[in-house]
Design a protein around this motif. Structure first.
Motif: not given
Length: 473
Positions: A104-123
């Motif tokens: 999930l973290a790898a997929i969401v990281s495609l947006d290029g923003d770490g903060s967004t990735t962590f917020m979605i993954t942790v959520s």
């Protein structure tokens, strides 16, 4: 002297927060202030701090409104189907859950923003970890390392900086690195399997009744039906592992155990099922605009948060309630970012960064010149941890490239090698996004650091070895 004091300041900071002698915010402010006085530049401390705050203010604004935006999306139920889907896939197996975190973290990281990735993954993953009493540092460690590998995307930052610093094309740097980065991502998945097996051994192989997926407040039932949470395997009962440095007392975990699934409560008042596709479309549009760089990210999240609040909660009391509900996260994260501004401001303003970089480059023997690409890859691991990406790519990499060019080493090889340290960089105390990760996961930064550094550094070395094996570096 500045070189020694620079390393001493960083070491002091890391030791104090890892030993939990100071909170990260206090350490980020007080330690650089003391060292600034120690180098005889105390009178300029205010200027350094203002410069640091000015540089990080857009990041703090982005994080503030991003937290509000994604908080609202969680409230209205945008991520509920994702969590339910992961529940069905993971079947309450700790190993599958950890692997799911990495994917999930790898997929969401495609947006290029770490903060967004962590917020979605942790959520999405936090409810599972809390409900099953899994180690939260496993979640933060795996998510940060996976994001670090993906952070090398051309729109992620480091590749663009390397291209700019060495006047190269970002595509020429990144595309040949894809096989090595693929191996790095595979290494993260393998790491997730290993850590997941440790968690499975510690907790037991759990099963999740279908009713739990539909009724999140239902308690978990063990495979034999006798436990209200888990059934231990023969090797796991009562044994601790390296997978968790025990950042929380058991009593604290039990106290907020039910808190974990609140985000999936199908009857919560904030749900907006009729607006689901609007919210999904708004989120996709927001991420697309970020990737296409249509506007600065802080502006996009500001607009997105305002629109999400207005449409989902048209009444003012409801809007105030949603903002208040996420105020703690906003304050904690923005406070950490501004505290980090003191650290980075002093580190740069006093000249410590430049002296540290010059010393490291000067310490390289002349005979190692032909191997400058390998040296760059190795140096990128600690340097991108102790320095900002701007400091490393604009201050150190050009010097390394110049030294390599004198021995026939291509600037492209230097640029590619400089990306190797990114898996570790994403857990650096100088990266604002990591405070989003540990803040939302309710993990102490020192615990995250102590657990993650070794695995992230190992992943970086795997990427370096893969780059050498494929002849990329």
């Amino acid at each position: 002297m500045l070189t020694i004091l620079g390393f001493a300041m960083i070491a002091t900071f890391l030791v104090l927060i890892m030993m939990k002698k100071m909170s990260p915010i206090a350490a980020l402010v007080l330690i650089p202030a003391l060292f600034c006085v120690a180098v005889g530049q105390g009178a300029k401390l205010g200027d350094y701090v203002i410069d640091g705050v000015g540089n990080l203010a857009p990041t703090a604004a982005m994080l503030m409104f991003a937290i509000v935006y994604f908080g609202v999306m969680i409230d209205v139920g945008l991520f509920d189907p994702i969590v339910r889907g992961i529940l069905r896939f993971c079947k309450a197996d700790p190993m599958r859950i950890v692997v799911g975190t990495a994917v999930l973290a790898a997929i969401v990281s495609l947006d290029g923003d770490g903060s967004t990735t962590f917020m979605i993954t942790v959520s999405a993953m936090y409810p599972l970890y809390k409900r099953l009493k899994m180690s939260l540092v496993v979640m933060t460690g795996v998510a940060a390392t996976a994001n670090g590998v993906m952070n090398t995307l051309p729109w992620g930052g480091p590749t663009a900086r390397a291209a700019t610093a060495l006047k190269l094309d970002a595509g020429d740097i990144f595309v040949p690195m894809i096989p090595a980065l693929g191996v790095g991502l595979l290494a993260v998945i393998v790491l997730a399997v290993v850590l997941g097996r440790r968690e499975r051994k510690r907790l037991g192989f759990l099963t999740l009744d279908e009713a739990v997926i539909q009724e999140p407040e239902t308690v978990l039932v063990g495979a034999g039906g006798g436990s209200d949470r888990t059934r231990k395997t023969s090797g796991g009962a009562g044994t601790g592992t390296d997978a968790e440095p025990e950042p929380e007392a058991a009593a604290d975990r039990d106290a907020d155990d039910d808190e974990g699934f609140k985000g999936l409560d199908p009857n919560r008042a904030t749900l907006r099922p009729k607006l689901y596709w609007f919210n999904a479309g708004l989120t996709v549009a927001l991420l697309t605009a970020m990737i296409m760089e249509l506007m600065p990210i802080p502006v996009l999240f500001l607009l997105g948060a305002a629109l999400a609040l207005t449409v989902n909660f048209p009444h003012m009391p409801d809007q105030r309630a949603r903002i208040a509900a996420h105020a703690d996260n906003v304050l904690n994260v923005s406070g950490m970012v501004f505290a980090a501004a003191v650290f980075t401001g002093v580190l740069s303003g006093t000249g410590m960064v430049e002296h540290m970089a010059d010393w490291l480059v000067g310490a390289i023997p002349d005979g190692m010149g032909p191997h400058m690409a390998i040296i760059t890859g190795i140096l990128s691991v600690p340097l991108t941890y102790f320095m900002s990406n701007d400091g490393f790519y604009f201050g150190v990499v050009p010097v390394l490239a110049e030294a390599g060019a004198a021995h026939g080493v291509s600037p492209l090889e230097i640029a590619r090698a400089s990306l190797v340290g990114q898996p570790l960089h994403m857990s650096s105390p100088l990266v604002p996004a990591v405070y989003v990760l540990v803040g939302m996961a309710k993990v102490e930064f020192g615990d995250h650091t102590r657990f993650t550094v070794k695995w992230a550094a190992l992943t970086s070395l795997v990427v370096l070895c893969a780059g050498l094996l494929f002849g990329i570096i």
